[in-house]
Design an enzyme around this catalytic site. Structure first.
Site, short mmCIF file in Angstrom:
data_model
loop_
_atom_site.label_atom_id
_atom_site.label_comp_id
_atom_site.label_asym_id
_atom_site.label_seq_id
_atom_site.Cartn_x
_atom_site.Cartn_y
_atom_site.Cartn_z
CG ASP A 85 17.55 33.93 -3.39
OD1 ASP A 85 18.65 33.91 -2.80
OD2 ASP A 85 16.65 33.09 -3.20
CG HIS B 203 12.56 35.41 5.83
ND1 HIS B 203 12.38 34.04 5.76
CD2 HIS B 203 13.80 35.63 5.36
CE1 HIS B 203 13.47 33.47 5.29
NE2 HIS B 203 14.36 34.43 5.03
NE ARG C 102 12.84 26.34 10.15
CZ ARG C 102 13.37 27.13 9.23
NH1 ARG C 102 14.63 26.97 8.83
NH2 ARG C 102 12.66 28.09 8.67
CD GLU D 81 19.05 30.58 1.89
OE1 GLU D 81 19.18 29.86 2.88
OE2 GLU D 81 18.17 31.48 1.82
#
Ligand code: BES
Ligand code: MN
Ligand code: MN
Length: 461
Positions: free
Chosen positions: A92, A431, A332, A157
């Site tokens: 993906d 991205h 994160r 993912e």
């Protein structure tokens, strides 16, 4: 230094054009997992992956899940006592928008300056596919592999791998292995092969602030009615202190000290702070005081706004007091923070600091655990030899600020060590618009992973 076995090298060179053609076919499928209008494309990418595994000489099954399918390929013809290695990747991709910022269309792979530009070229279709071709090189050039191989390719993912841990648990018997190999990350610099020693985890939230029942005239009501955009801004402003530390009580409780020898290793990497700043296009850098940039990126947790939405954002001025405001916020995480603990800390903190006059809700969207490897033992020695053979240079050990949620699950459920060797490069635009994969890294990565299978034959069971 060993070298790439000549028969594998020859097979890969002879098939270079065909391999690139197939890679381009894979990249043309817009398998955007986040968008339901692409569900059929995502399914097509799963089928394409399975067909490619079959053509390489493995058996392959497409397993339906409650989300996107999981593809499992297998080849189990290795001699008795040979180890079993699982290769993981994802088919993906992230949404390609904003489309107008791409130099060539995201799903029409295009070569410029030695780079393959396409959404998913580096993250992660190109890196998954190079593994399939490295396996095929063995099966076609020699008719066999020195180890048993399982290929696990997922399609969720980029949306948090929601159904993958359950799938691995349900199929733990078939997926049992001695090691896991993943290429879904980047090298530290061109020509410098890299083994990853850590990944950050993730806890992702949506914060919704509801003010008045509907948008109001900001003159008639402003001053008396609490503005939800201002309330949200106040909440977000409490997340950090003046030194860039996260000010959510308890947030650092799980954070483990980073081993001194790993910090030393980081200092030896060829890192240029000014080059890094310039690459981001930022005026200057910031972040938590007292840590180097690589420490900030790899060893320290963060709390970031990923998106903001409220009120009038169109052309010109509109005097309006918005009814609601929304923020996407992600943290994160580093070892040994637990995403579930961070979720409860975040919810308690927001409830405490939310101003009166608005209703605030915090929704946890997805999360994943941080990961750190020791990098000792035969798996990592084999990887060092294979990377050195293909790149002509000893690999460096790096960390990573991004997340691959399933890595911790592999260790926990299958009890197997995980090797992360990526072939992306800094500035690869994963991205983002104009994502690219270096052609040279694709080719050398294929040779390195083909060599890895020979090196892993000696992995003791
Ligand atoms: N391949 C990346 C992980 C990664 C990011 C490795 C940067 C090396 C450098 C992966 O596809 C990814 O984007 N992960 C997401 C996880 C999230 C969607 C749960 C991430 O890190 O944001
Ligand atoms: Mn990825
Ligand atoms: Mn990604």
């Amino acid at each position: 230094m060993t070298s790439v076995p000549p028969d594998l090298h020859a097979w890969l060179s002879d098939h270079d054009d065909a391999i690139r053609g197939e890679l381009f076919d894979f990249l043309r499928i817009p398998s955007v997992s986040a968008r339901s209008e692409h569900d059929a494309d995502t399914r097509r990418a799963a089928e394409w992956t399975a067909d490619s595994l079959r053509a390489a000489g493995l058996s392959a099954t497409v397993h339906a899940t409650a989300g996107h399918p999981v593809v499992v390929g297998e080849w189990r013809g290795a001699p008795a006592g040979a180890p079993t290695v699982l290769v993981y990747g994802h088919y993906d991709v992230q949404p390609a928008e904003p489309l107008d910022l791409w130099t060539s269309p995201p799903f029409e792979p295009t070569i410029r300056d030695g780079r393959v530009y396409a959404r998913g070229s580096v993250d992660d279709k190109g890196q998954l596919f190079l593994h399939i071709k490295a396996l095929e090189a063995h099966l076609k050039a020699r008719g066999r592999l020195p180890v048993n191989v399982i290929v696990l390719a997922e399609g969720e993912e980029e949306v948090g791998s929601e159904h993958l841990a359950g799938f691995i648990e349900a199929h733990a018997g078939e997926l049992a292995c001695d090691a896991v190999v993943i290429s879904d990350s980047a090298m530290f610099a061109p020509g410098l092969p890299s083994i990853l020693s850590s990944l950050r985890g993730l806890a992702y939230f949506q914060i919704d602030v509801q003010g008045p029942a509907q948008d109001l005239h900001s003159g008639s009501y402003g001053g008396a009615v609490v503005n939800p955009a201002m309330a949200l801004a106040k909440i977000l402003a409490t997340f950090h202190d003046a030194d860039g530390r996260i000010a959510i009580p308890g947030f650092y409780d799980g954070v483990a000290e980073w081993p001194a020898h790993v910090r030393e290793q980081m200092k030896s990497l060829p890192f240029d702070a000014e080059h890094f700043r310039a690459e981001t296009g930022s005026v200057s850098l910031g972040g938590e005081k007292g840590y180097s940039i690589l420490e900030q990126l790899w060893t320290r947790p963060t709390c970031e706004v990923n998106g903001l939405l409220s009120g009038y954002t169109g052309e010109g001025a509109k005097t309006v007091l918005p009814a609601k405001a929304m923020a996407k916020v992600s943290c994160r995480l580093v070892p040994n923070q637990d995403p579930a603990v961070v979720e409860s800390l975040m919810k308690a903190h927001v409830a405490r600091v939310a101003p009166p006059g608005v209703a605030v809700t915090v929704t946890h969207l997805h999360g994943g655990r941080p990961w750190r490897a020791e990098l000792t033992g035969p798996l990592f020695d084999a990887a060092r030899r294979a990377l050195a053979a293909a790149f002509g240079r000893e690999p460096v050990i790096t960390g990573e600020g991004g997340s691959i949620p399933v890595v911790g699950d592999f260790e926990r459920i299958l009890g197997a060590p995980v090797l992360l060797v990526g072939f992306g490069l800094p500035g690869e635009n994963a991205h983002a618009p104009d994502e690219w994969l270096s052609r040279e890294n694709f080719t050398t990565g294929m040779r390195a992973t083909a060599t890895l299978w020979d090196e892993l034959a000696s992995l003791s069971k």
